[in-house]
Design an enzyme around this catalytic site. Structure first.
Site, mmCIF file in Angstrom:
data_model
loop_
_atom_site.group_PDB
_atom_site.id
_atom_site.type_symbol
_atom_site.label_atom_id
_atom_site.label_comp_id
_atom_site.label_asym_id
_atom_site.label_seq_id
_atom_site.Cartn_x
_atom_site.Cartn_y
_atom_site.Cartn_z
ATOM 1 N N VAL A 242 5.621 -4.686 9.361
ATOM 2 C CA VAL A 242 5.044 -5.974 8.651
ATOM 3 C C VAL A 242 3.736 -5.324 8.379
ATOM 4 O O VAL A 242 3.064 -5.111 9.059
ATOM 5 C CB VAL A 242 4.687 -7.003 9.600
ATOM 6 N N PRO A 243 3.752 -4.901 6.896
ATOM 7 C CA PRO A 243 2.722 -3.970 6.606
ATOM 8 C C PRO A 243 1.153 -4.696 6.194
ATOM 9 O O PRO A 243 0.760 -4.833 5.099
ATOM 10 C CB PRO A 243 3.401 -3.486 5.044
ATOM 11 N N CYS A 244 0.596 -4.976 7.274
ATOM 12 C CA CYS A 244 -0.657 -5.729 7.198
ATOM 13 C C CYS A 244 -1.686 -4.865 6.509
ATOM 14 O O CYS A 244 -2.597 -5.437 5.850
ATOM 15 C CB CYS A 244 -1.105 -6.305 8.472
ATOM 16 N N HIS A 245 -1.389 -3.503 6.319
ATOM 17 C CA HIS A 245 -2.413 -2.525 5.844
ATOM 18 C C HIS A 245 -2.340 -2.926 4.381
ATOM 19 O O HIS A 245 -3.419 -2.412 3.803
ATOM 20 C CB HIS A 245 -2.077 -1.062 6.266
ATOM 21 N N ARG A 246 -1.186 -3.664 3.789
ATOM 22 C CA ARG A 246 -1.134 -3.621 2.251
ATOM 23 C C ARG A 246 -1.836 -5.046 1.913
ATOM 24 O O ARG A 246 -1.649 -5.427 0.717
ATOM 25 C CB ARG A 246 0.297 -3.696 1.873
#
Length: 188
Positions: A142-146
């Site tokens: 779940v790409p929270c860095h994006r």
């Protein structure tokens, strides 16, 4: 990140990536967590054990090996779609699930703002989006860095290394807001 107990037996493995030793935790229902690198292997193991009490280290089955291969490739800068990885979201609130579904739709190399996700959910609370992403047990998958701040700043990141780690992940993906070429694209 919040600690998530796992009802069915859960397992984990550590694996090398271009950013360091990561961990992946799973059970019979899917991935229960992802661990970005800590300072050393012992710290990474300790963090997983704290987040998932009673978890066992084990060799990954073939389906988990495939996830690890995709994550490893993504962290080398190869575009990989992790949006179909089966996640066990027991213990994740409905609100957080909705936030994670939107975050999972952001392709590698792109970003959304906290406010854009809030708008898609029909709320006017970007801070709530940041808080939900701060609880994300599936970082990278779940790409929270994006997800970034509207001001062009990175915003928070709760993994070891904080904003530096977030910046590094975005740089690996050559992340941009849209398809417009950057100055570097124009001069090459």
């Amino acid at each position: 990140m919040r600690d998530y107990p796992s009802s069915p037996p859960a397992f984990y493995t550590l694996f090398e990536t271009s950013i360091g030793l990561c961990g992946l935790a799973w059970n019979e229902r899917g991935v229960v967590g992802f661990q970005l690198p800590e300072d050393d292997a012992s710290d990474t193991r300790g963090r997983i054990a704290k987040r998932f009490p009673g978890i066992f280290e084990a060799p990954p089955p073939p389906d988990v090996q495939g996830i690890i291969a995709d994550v490893t490739a993504l962290l080398r800068g190869e575009a990989r779609d992790l949006s179909t990885v089966l996640l066990d979201m027991e213990g994740v609130s409905d609100f957080d699930r909705r936030v994670y579904e939107i975050a999972r739709s952001i392709p590698p190399g792109r970003v959304l703002t906290y406010g854009e996700i809030a708008s898609r959910l029909g709320i006017n609370n970007a801070r709530a989006i940041g808080q939900a992403l701060g609880r994300n047990p599936f970082a990278v998958i779940v790409p929270c860095h994006r997800v970034v701040a509207a001001s062009g700043k990175l915003g928070g990141f709760s993994a070891n290394g904080g904003a530096t780690t977030k910046r590094r992940l975005l740089a690996i993906e050559d992340a941009r807001r849209d398809e417009s070429p950057t100055l570097f694209d124009l001069i090459s």
